[in-house]
Design an enzyme around this catalytic site. Sequence first.
Site, short mmCIF file in Angstrom:
data_model
loop_
_atom_site.label_atom_id
_atom_site.label_comp_id
_atom_site.label_asym_id
_atom_site.label_seq_id
_atom_site.Cartn_x
_atom_site.Cartn_y
_atom_site.Cartn_z
N SER A 172 68.90 59.77 3.99
CA SER A 172 69.85 59.77 4.99
C SER A 172 70.83 61.11 4.60
CB SER A 172 70.62 58.47 4.91
OG SER A 172 71.41 58.29 3.88
N GLU A 190 85.62 54.54 -2.75
CA GLU A 190 84.96 54.76 -4.15
C GLU A 190 85.77 56.32 -4.61
OE1 GLU A 190 81.07 51.90 -4.63
OE2 GLU A 190 81.04 54.20 -4.93
N GLY A 219 80.05 57.12 7.45
CA GLY A 219 78.75 56.63 7.61
C GLY A 219 77.66 57.70 7.49
N ALA A 266 70.65 51.80 -2.38
CA ALA A 266 69.44 52.04 -3.54
C ALA A 266 68.64 50.94 -3.76
CB ALA A 266 69.98 52.67 -4.62
N HIS A 267 69.10 49.79 -3.66
CA HIS A 267 68.16 48.54 -4.39
C HIS A 267 67.48 48.42 -3.04
CE1 HIS A 267 72.36 47.38 -4.17
NE2 HIS A 267 72.08 46.28 -3.52
N HIS A 293 81.41 30.57 -23.29
CA HIS A 293 82.80 30.86 -23.55
C HIS A 293 83.38 31.94 -24.73
CE1 HIS A 293 87.15 29.63 -22.96
NE2 HIS A 293 86.83 29.49 -24.45
P1 FAD Z 1 67.34 59.29 -0.54
O1 FAD Z 1 67.91 58.77 -1.86
O2 FAD Z 1 68.37 59.83 0.38
O3 FAD Z 1 66.07 60.29 -0.92
C1 FAD Z 1 65.43 60.81 -0.02
C2 FAD Z 1 64.75 62.21 -0.52
O4 FAD Z 1 63.80 62.68 0.39
C3 FAD Z 1 65.86 63.19 -1.12
O5 FAD Z 1 65.76 63.63 -2.08
C4 FAD Z 1 65.39 64.35 0.14
O6 FAD Z 1 65.68 65.62 -0.62
C5 FAD Z 1 64.05 64.13 0.13
N1 FAD Z 1 63.56 64.57 1.63
C6 FAD Z 1 63.89 64.27 2.70
N2 FAD Z 1 63.15 64.95 3.65
C7 FAD Z 1 61.94 65.41 2.97
C8 FAD Z 1 60.93 66.09 3.24
N3 FAD Z 1 60.62 66.38 4.54
N4 FAD Z 1 59.96 66.60 2.30
C9 FAD Z 1 60.31 66.43 1.20
N5 FAD Z 1 61.46 65.72 0.59
C10 FAD Z 1 62.19 65.22 1.67
N6 FAD Z 1 73.68 52.77 -2.91
C11 FAD Z 1 73.70 51.73 -4.12
O7 FAD Z 1 73.11 51.00 -3.88
N7 FAD Z 1 74.86 51.74 -4.84
C12 FAD Z 1 75.77 52.61 -5.08
O8 FAD Z 1 76.45 52.48 -5.77
C13 FAD Z 1 75.73 53.60 -4.18
N8 FAD Z 1 76.45 54.76 -4.17
C14 FAD Z 1 76.50 55.94 -3.01
C15 FAD Z 1 77.42 56.63 -3.36
C16 FAD Z 1 77.43 57.62 -2.45
C17 FAD Z 1 78.45 58.76 -2.69
C18 FAD Z 1 76.35 57.82 -1.43
C19 FAD Z 1 76.27 58.98 -0.57
C20 FAD Z 1 75.31 56.60 -1.19
C21 FAD Z 1 75.55 55.60 -1.95
N9 FAD Z 1 74.58 54.73 -2.32
C22 FAD Z 1 74.40 53.62 -3.09
C23 FAD Z 1 73.38 54.75 -1.13
C24 FAD Z 1 72.28 55.15 -1.88
O9 FAD Z 1 72.30 56.67 -2.39
C25 FAD Z 1 71.11 55.20 -0.77
O10 FAD Z 1 70.76 53.96 -0.28
C26 FAD Z 1 69.76 55.60 -1.29
O11 FAD Z 1 69.69 56.79 -1.82
C27 FAD Z 1 68.68 55.65 -0.29
O12 FAD Z 1 67.63 55.89 -1.01
P2 FAD Z 1 66.26 56.56 -0.06
O13 FAD Z 1 65.10 56.65 -1.03
O14 FAD Z 1 65.79 55.80 1.23
O15 FAD Z 1 66.74 58.26 0.30
P1 NAI Z 2 80.54 53.04 5.69
O1 NAI Z 2 79.92 52.66 6.79
O2 NAI Z 2 80.54 52.29 4.56
O3 NAI Z 2 82.14 53.40 6.04
C1 NAI Z 2 82.39 54.35 7.11
C2 NAI Z 2 83.90 53.76 7.73
O4 NAI Z 2 84.34 54.93 8.50
C3 NAI Z 2 83.97 52.59 8.40
O5 NAI Z 2 85.01 51.83 8.04
C4 NAI Z 2 83.96 53.19 9.93
O6 NAI Z 2 84.84 52.12 10.58
C5 NAI Z 2 84.75 54.24 9.64
N1 NAI Z 2 84.90 55.38 10.46
C6 NAI Z 2 83.77 55.56 11.40
N2 NAI Z 2 84.11 56.43 12.31
C7 NAI Z 2 85.36 56.83 12.29
C8 NAI Z 2 86.43 57.84 12.83
N3 NAI Z 2 86.05 58.62 13.85
N4 NAI Z 2 87.57 57.66 12.31
C9 NAI Z 2 87.94 57.17 11.25
N5 NAI Z 2 87.13 56.17 10.63
C10 NAI Z 2 85.89 56.10 11.19
O7 NAI Z 2 80.17 54.65 5.54
P2 NAI Z 2 80.25 55.67 4.02
O8 NAI Z 2 81.39 55.02 3.43
O9 NAI Z 2 80.16 56.91 4.72
O10 NAI Z 2 78.97 55.12 3.15
C11 NAI Z 2 77.80 55.29 3.74
C12 NAI Z 2 76.82 54.38 3.27
O11 NAI Z 2 76.56 54.61 1.88
C13 NAI Z 2 77.33 52.92 2.92
O12 NAI Z 2 77.40 52.25 4.12
C14 NAI Z 2 76.60 52.28 1.98
O13 NAI Z 2 75.44 51.88 2.56
C15 NAI Z 2 76.09 53.50 1.09
N6 NAI Z 2 77.00 53.47 0.05
C16 NAI Z 2 76.94 52.41 -1.10
C17 NAI Z 2 77.52 52.43 -2.00
C18 NAI Z 2 77.70 51.20 -2.97
O14 NAI Z 2 76.66 50.35 -2.96
N7 NAI Z 2 78.65 51.07 -3.70
C19 NAI Z 2 78.63 53.61 -2.28
C20 NAI Z 2 78.88 54.54 -1.53
C21 NAI Z 2 77.86 54.47 -0.35
#
Ligand code: FAD
Ligand code: NAI
Length: 473
Positions: free
Chosen positions: A153, A195, A279, A328-329, A452
């Site tokens: 994404s 975060e 999002g 990720a998980h 404990h």
């Molecule tokens: P991605 O990790 O997005 O991997 C997709 C890969 O495909 C990328 O390397 C991309 O370059 C590659 N790709 C795309 N299109 C092509 C193509 N056509 N050809 C070749 N390569 C391509 N989740 C958690 O569970 N715990 C967390 O603490 C957490 N923290 C996060 C913090 C932030 C700031 C963000 C943004 C996300 C966080 N997430 C967390 C969410 C997590 O990163 C995603 O849910 C996870 O990475 C999804 O894995 P994926 O394999 O579906 O996609």
């Molecule tokens: P999010 O869905 O967690 O939060 C987006 C927030 O933005 C919501 O509260 C929503 O109501 C608000 N929002 C939407 N449109 C808006 C607008 N126009 N004006 C003001 N507020 C608005 O999305 P976020 O934080 O971008 O993260 C994306 C995803 O990445 C998460 O949903 C999660 O799945 C993943 N992620 C997971 C982490 C973890 O597991 N610890 C850490 C970071 C990301």
Amino acid sequence: MSKQFDVVVIGGGPGGYIAAIRAAQLGFSVACIDEWKNEKGGPAPGGTCTNVGCIPSKALLQSSEHYEHAGHAFAEHGIQVSGLKLDLAQMKKRKDTIVKQNNDGILYLFKKNKVTFFHGRGAFVSAKDGVYEISVTDADNVTAKHVVIATGSNARALPGTPFDEELILSNTGALDINAVPKKLGVIGAGVIGLEMGSVWRRLGSEVTVLEALPTFLGAVDEQIAKEAHKLMSKQGLAINLGVKIGKITTAKKGVTVEYADAAGAEHKAEFDKLIISIGRTPNTIGLNTEAVGLQLDERGFVAVDGDCKTNLPNVWAVGDVVRGPMLAHKAEEEGVAVAERIAGQHGHVNFNTIPWVIYTSPEIAWVGRTEQQLKADGVAYKAGTFPFLANGRARALGDTNGMVKFLADAVTDEILGVHIIGPVASELIAEAVVAMEFKASAEDIARICHAHPSLSEATKEAALAVDKRALNF
Ligand code: FAD
Ligand code: NAI
């Protein structure tokens, strides 16, 4: 000449690289194609999670927490700190080293498991006689009977306000700021907003969070969300709910955000930087889905059934690019399950027991249903809570905020949800996930011996509290 494989995985994030490894373990010849580039243009597998998500954000959360503790919390322990100074360049260097270790680790795992890695973009070329042909930038085409799409994404931008990663930051820019902004704006009080807002607040920014919804963390159990709101506001995050974002303008030095607050009053806020975390959107850019007729749903996700099957035979999709939580998980579980299904096994993902963690301070973690969901579903339940204030280990740590909350079926006592806000909630939640996977009752946890003094005793006590017999509160 195209190279033939049994399975080709497009995308090397947690969904893709894990699917590739599991498929190779099951005896298939496997290729994984990933286009992510490191700063030198080399391969950086691991996707969003490794490069600009889970890993670097947790590295900065840890470093910024140490910095904050050194500034405030150590004194209570009798540790005087003088000359405390932030070396942001070193903090970022450490983060980048950890990311690189993870990138290299995945390349090593590919080698170990005999997965062929291609660094480039994969795109569908054709489907002929049950074989898919896929192009790879700077390499020969590959063919395979089975394809796993794991393309992840991208951050969603606000209409009319594209990310420039200088002033208007997505998660990528938010993890790479070169000097602590004096005033930081965050649009969206979701997981990323809280975060990343926490990181920069701890490092000295004045952080203002602007959230559209009137409720804080609507998906979280209300009691826990209320506690989180109270604690984060006390820490100094200025959280504004129910706002309507208006015009956003950038000038040389900063960003102006016009918005209406919940009462309708108009505001004009000036920030040095603005993080937009509202999002994420599924990424199918450049996959050339039209060439094979791959179906997307109305929101742009690759359309899949509960087993991650797409509309095309032997084409699967996992992770952020399909429905369900963007975690990720969750992506990894789907990756394993798909590889096993390709092998004719019964891969399984239990969507009811996927844990969520928000790595703020205190951490927030939960699994299963919230109290408000149980009420809406008309389920008769019992609740038990236990505060960390009454836990000896939490007191010794000096980390007594928060609680553990159990929700159990009123009749069968089966655990329906566990919600934690408090120290290392991210680790404590694992016990609840195991319990729910095994359909345990609250009584089961209440009768298990917990070490404990440990934080996990709060879990046992909350389970006891379901039956109104907590011992230490
Ligand atoms: P991605 O990790 O997005 O991997 C997709 C890969 O495909 C990328 O390397 C991309 O370059 C590659 N790709 C795309 N299109 C092509 C193509 N056509 N050809 C070749 N390569 C391509 N989740 C958690 O569970 N715990 C967390 O603490 C957490 N923290 C996060 C913090 C932030 C700031 C963000 C943004 C996300 C966080 N997430 C967390 C969410 C997590 O990163 C995603 O849910 C996870 O990475 C999804 O894995 P994926 O394999 O579906 O996609
Ligand atoms: P999010 O869905 O967690 O939060 C987006 C927030 O933005 C919501 O509260 C929503 O109501 C608000 N929002 C939407 N449109 C808006 C607008 N126009 N004006 C003001 N507020 C608005 O999305 P976020 O934080 O971008 O993260 C994306 C995803 O990445 C998460 O949903 C999660 O799945 C993943 N992620 C997971 C982490 C973890 O597991 N610890 C850490 C970071 C990301």
